[in-house]
Design an enzyme around this catalytic site. Structure first.
Site, PDB file in Angstrom:
ATOM      1  N   LYS A 185       0.904  -1.224  -0.147  1.00  0.00           N
ATOM      2  CA  LYS A 185      -0.028   0.042  -0.048  1.00  0.00           C
ATOM      3  C   LYS A 185       0.792   1.207   0.000  1.00  0.00           C
ATOM      4  O   LYS A 185       0.354   2.656  -0.356  1.00  0.00           O
ATOM      5  CB  LYS A 185      -1.030   0.120   1.282  1.00  0.00           C
ATOM      6  CG  LYS A 185      -0.236  -0.017   2.641  1.00  0.00           C
ATOM      7  CD  LYS A 185      -0.104   1.341   2.993  1.00  0.00           C
ATOM      8  CE  LYS A 185       0.620   1.218   4.378  1.00  0.00           C
ATOM      9  NZ  LYS A 185       1.162   2.300   5.167  1.00  0.00           N
ATOM     10  N   THR A 242      -3.902   5.284   3.598  1.00  0.00           N
ATOM     11  CA  THR A 242      -2.378   5.730   3.079  1.00  0.00           C
ATOM     12  C   THR A 242      -2.774   6.739   1.867  1.00  0.00           C
ATOM     13  O   THR A 242      -1.873   7.550   1.719  1.00  0.00           O
ATOM     14  CB  THR A 242      -1.520   4.858   2.864  1.00  0.00           C
ATOM     15  OG1 THR A 242      -1.466   3.754   4.016  1.00  0.00           O
ATOM     16  CG2 THR A 242      -0.099   5.132   2.957  1.00  0.00           C
ATOM     17  N   GLU A 275       8.792   4.649   3.272  1.00  0.00           N
ATOM     18  CA  GLU A 275       8.884   3.308   2.803  1.00  0.00           C
ATOM     19  C   GLU A 275       8.392   2.607   1.619  1.00  0.00           C
ATOM     20  O   GLU A 275       8.930   1.695   1.042  1.00  0.00           O
ATOM     21  CB  GLU A 275       7.839   2.201   3.993  1.00  0.00           C
ATOM     22  CG  GLU A 275       8.530   2.497   5.614  1.00  0.00           C
ATOM     23  CD  GLU A 275       9.752   1.622   5.738  1.00  0.00           C
ATOM     24  OE1 GLU A 275      10.243   1.001   4.546  1.00  0.00           O
ATOM     25  OE2 GLU A 275      10.186   1.505   6.897  1.00  0.00           O
TER      26      GLU A 275
END
Length: 333
Positions: A185, A242, A275
């Site tokens: 994600k 997100t 990330e």
């Protein structure tokens, strides 16, 4: 319970606050003494503006603190999880509960975070994940997550430790699906940010999110995950939060790239670990290794690592020559 939270970023600190309020004796571990001292002196974490740390929280940068812990929660950035697990391994006592809350895939190996912790410690690991911005968890905003492990008893122990009136914790046996959904994600959120930065609208983001979810589900099933997992909190839930929130470092980095800034500059301006940057490379390598079609992931990899222009990447995605694409259930035969 005596709990060591390894990683004093926003997420680790938010969980340390929650676990302390749940009645546990909590120590927050930092990778360097200077950071630990700063937290102890100010009782503030710059990643959590306006949040006061509890006076009863302990701080350390000493790896030997792990030997007193009944539970260790790994909350470092993905690139530091293996080294942290390796450093703690000699001090972990029998029966300790290990929890991974880091979302990522290890570069080079394609291992999920729980896998590499298990390799370094030779102990079972529970993955805890879901749509959970640290900023909101630290302020007690209602949140839901999932504790995933093939060992039901271990998952339920983690559930019982974390659950409270502001955090609902579900259990799931599918750690593969939960961790892949959590890692991937971030890639899609970065792409969603690029689209925002380029001035596209809700239609584009909805297309990106749903097809991105289809990609990771294909990869997950190739690696043994259950399709249903991606319809849950660690799949579509985490994807929604997100891709749509400015809390997301991945989306913010993507917006800067979409506005024309270089990848390096975007990462520097966000000022914290993104990330999705690391996960894009790892996920693309996993896709190639397992023969899984992941065009959005490939486009993200090419923009982030090969210097491709985002506008060209989007154009290629929209004009891909594949007349056999089917949405949803396959045609009846």
């Amino acid at each position: 319970m005596r709990i060591l939270v390894a990683g004093s970023g926003g997420w680790g600190t938010a969980l340390a606050i929650l676990l302390l309020k749940n009645g546990n004796d909590v120590t927050l571990w930092s990778y360097c003494q200077e950071e630990s001292d700063a937290l102890a002196q100010t009782m503030r974490n710059p990643f959590l503006p306006g949040v006061q740390l509890p006076e009863t929280m302990h701080f350390t940068a000493d790896n030997t603190a792990a030997q007193q812990a009944d539970m260790v929660v790994f909350a470092t950035p993905s690139f530091a999880v293996r080294s942290t697990a390796r450093a703690f391994a000699p001090y972990l006592k029998d029966g300790v509960i290990l929890v991974s809350v880091t979302k990522g895939i290890e570069n080079g190996t394609g291992y999920r975070m729980s896998q590499l912790i298990e390799q370094e410690t030779n102990k079972t690991v529970v993955a805890l994940s879901g749509p959970s911005h640290a900023e909101e968890v630290s302020r007690g905003i209602p949140t839901g997550v999932v504790a995933a492990c093939a060992d039901k008893t271990m998952a339920e122990k983690v559930q019982a430790t974390f659950v409270c009136e502001r955090l609902r914790v579900y259990t799931c046996p599918d750690a593969v699906g939960v961790e892949l959904g959590a890692a991937h994600k971030n890639v899609i959120a970065l792409c969603a940010g690029v689209c925002d930065g380029m001035g596209f609208g809700d239609n584009t983001k909805a297309l990106l999110m749903t097809r991105g979810l289809a990609e990771v589900a294909r990869l997950g099933m190739a690696l043994g995950a259950q399709r249903e997992t991606f319809a849950g909190l660690a799949g579509v839930g985490d994807l929604i939060v997100t891709c749509t929130s400015m809390h997301s470092r991945n989306r913010r980095a993507g917006i800067l790239i979409g506005q024309g800034k270089s990848v390096d500059v975007a990462m520097q301006e966000v000022g914290a670990v993104v990330e999705g940057y690391y996960a894009a490379k790892s996920a693309w390598e996993l896709a190639q290794k397992n023969g899984v079609d992941m065009p959005i992931t490939r486009a993200a990899y090419e923009v982030l690592y090969c210097g491709s222009d985002p506008a060209d990447a989007l154009r290629h995605l929209m004009q891909r020559q594949n007349i056999c694409e089917v949405e949803g259930a396959a045609w009846a035969r």
